[in-house]
Design a protein around this motif. Sequence first.
Motif, mmCIF file in Angstrom:
data_model
loop_
_atom_site.group_PDB
_atom_site.id
_atom_site.type_symbol
_atom_site.label_atom_id
_atom_site.label_comp_id
_atom_site.label_asym_id
_atom_site.label_seq_id
_atom_site.Cartn_x
_atom_site.Cartn_y
_atom_site.Cartn_z
ATOM 1 N N SER A 206 -45.079 -40.847 7.008
ATOM 2 C CA SER A 206 -44.976 -41.180 5.570
ATOM 3 C C SER A 206 -45.903 -42.121 5.067
ATOM 4 O O SER A 206 -46.182 -41.997 4.002
ATOM 5 C CB SER A 206 -43.516 -41.681 5.383
ATOM 6 N N GLU A 211 -46.461 -42.198 1.086
ATOM 7 C CA GLU A 211 -45.181 -42.443 0.421
ATOM 8 C C GLU A 211 -44.755 -43.732 0.209
ATOM 9 O O GLU A 211 -44.940 -44.601 1.133
ATOM 10 C CB GLU A 211 -44.222 -41.564 1.235
ATOM 11 N N THR A 215 -39.002 -43.533 -1.081
ATOM 12 C CA THR A 215 -39.206 -42.214 -1.045
ATOM 13 C C THR A 215 -38.878 -41.780 0.551
ATOM 14 O O THR A 215 -38.204 -40.758 0.649
ATOM 15 C CB THR A 215 -40.566 -41.558 -1.333
#
Length: 350
Positions: A206, A211, A215
Motif C-alpha cells: 500500500s 496510498e 486508505t
Amino acid sequence: MKRDAIGGCILGTAVGDALGLPYEGVSPKRAARLLGPPDRYRFFFRRGMISDDTEHTCMVAQSLIDAGGEVPKFTRTFARRLRWWILALPAGVGKATARSGIKLWLRASPERSGVFSAGNGPAMRAAIFGAALNDVPSILEFVRASSRLTHSDPKAEYGAIAVALAAKHSRDNTTVDANLWLDEVVDAVGEGGAELIDLLRQAIQSVAAGETTQTFAGSLGLDRGVTGYTYHTVPVAIHAWLSNPKDFRKAVTSIIECGGDADTTAAIVGSIVGAGVGRAGIPGEWLDGIWDWPRSVSWMRRLGDALANSLAGDHLVNSPTVNPVVVPFRNLLFLFVVLFHGFRRLAPPY
C-alpha cells in the motif's frame, strides 16, 4: 547515536500518546468535526498529558536499567513495577493488563500472570527494546518476557516483535528498507506469525502504491477507527511509519486521523519514528506542550540518559524514580479530564 535513539523513542512515545489521547475511541469523521486536526494538544487547556502507553515504556526502560542485561531479573523488576502501577488506579488501563496486574497481586508468578489476549499492550511498550538493544536475539528475549507478563496470546507477542524490530531498523538506517525489515520479522515470528506477515506485506504494498494510511486502514475494514487488536494496530502503525519514516509530524498526525485507539497507535508510531529521528526530530512545541508530573519531559530525558549510560557499561547508574505518593493524585486529575472528554462527546457536533 544510541543515546539519541533511546531519548527519541521515549519522548516520541509520549508526544504521540499525548496528541492522540483526546481522539481515542472517536471515528475519523466525528473527530474532525468535534476536535479538529491533530496538530496541537487538545486534552487539557491546550496541554497534553500521557497515559498508560508512555508509562509502560518508562517502566520498561527503568526495568532494563535494573536488569543489567538479565532477562529473568528484568521480568521480576517489571512485574514489581506493574503491580504498584495498577495499585495507583490508572485510568484507561486495558482489561488484559488490569487482570494480569491483579493476578500478580494474588501471588501469581510473572511467568503465569499473562491473560490470553491479543490486545496491543505489549506492542505499545516494545519499541524501546529495539531502540536500546543491538543484538536481535536479545531483543526477542526481552520482548517475549515483556509480552508474556500481561498477554499470553502469541499474536500479541508477534505484534510487539514487529514494533521492536521496526524501532531498531529506524535507528540503524538513514533510508528505511521495508523488505529488509520484513525479512527480520519473518525470521523472528516463524510460521506462527504468518497472518501478521501477510498484513505487513499488504501495508508495504500500500505504501509503494502511494496510498494514505487512512486508505490502508479502510481496506482492512477499519474506516471507523483502528481497534486495540494487535493485528489491526500494528499493520496500520507500520504503514504510517513507512509512509513518513523521517517525518515525525506527518507520521503521528496521519495515524491519529485514522481514529479509534489513537493514543496507542500514535504512541507506537511516535516511538518508532522517534528512534530514527532522535530528540531533535520531534517538534519542540509538542515537547514543550506536555504538562505532566511526576513523569515530566525532563524526567523522561533523564530516564533516557540513564538507560544509555547503563547500556554503555555504567553499572552504578540508578534508574530515575517517581514519587509514589503523588501518583494517585495525578491519576485522579487525569481521570477527571478523561471524564470531561467523555461527557463532551455526548454533545454535538455529531
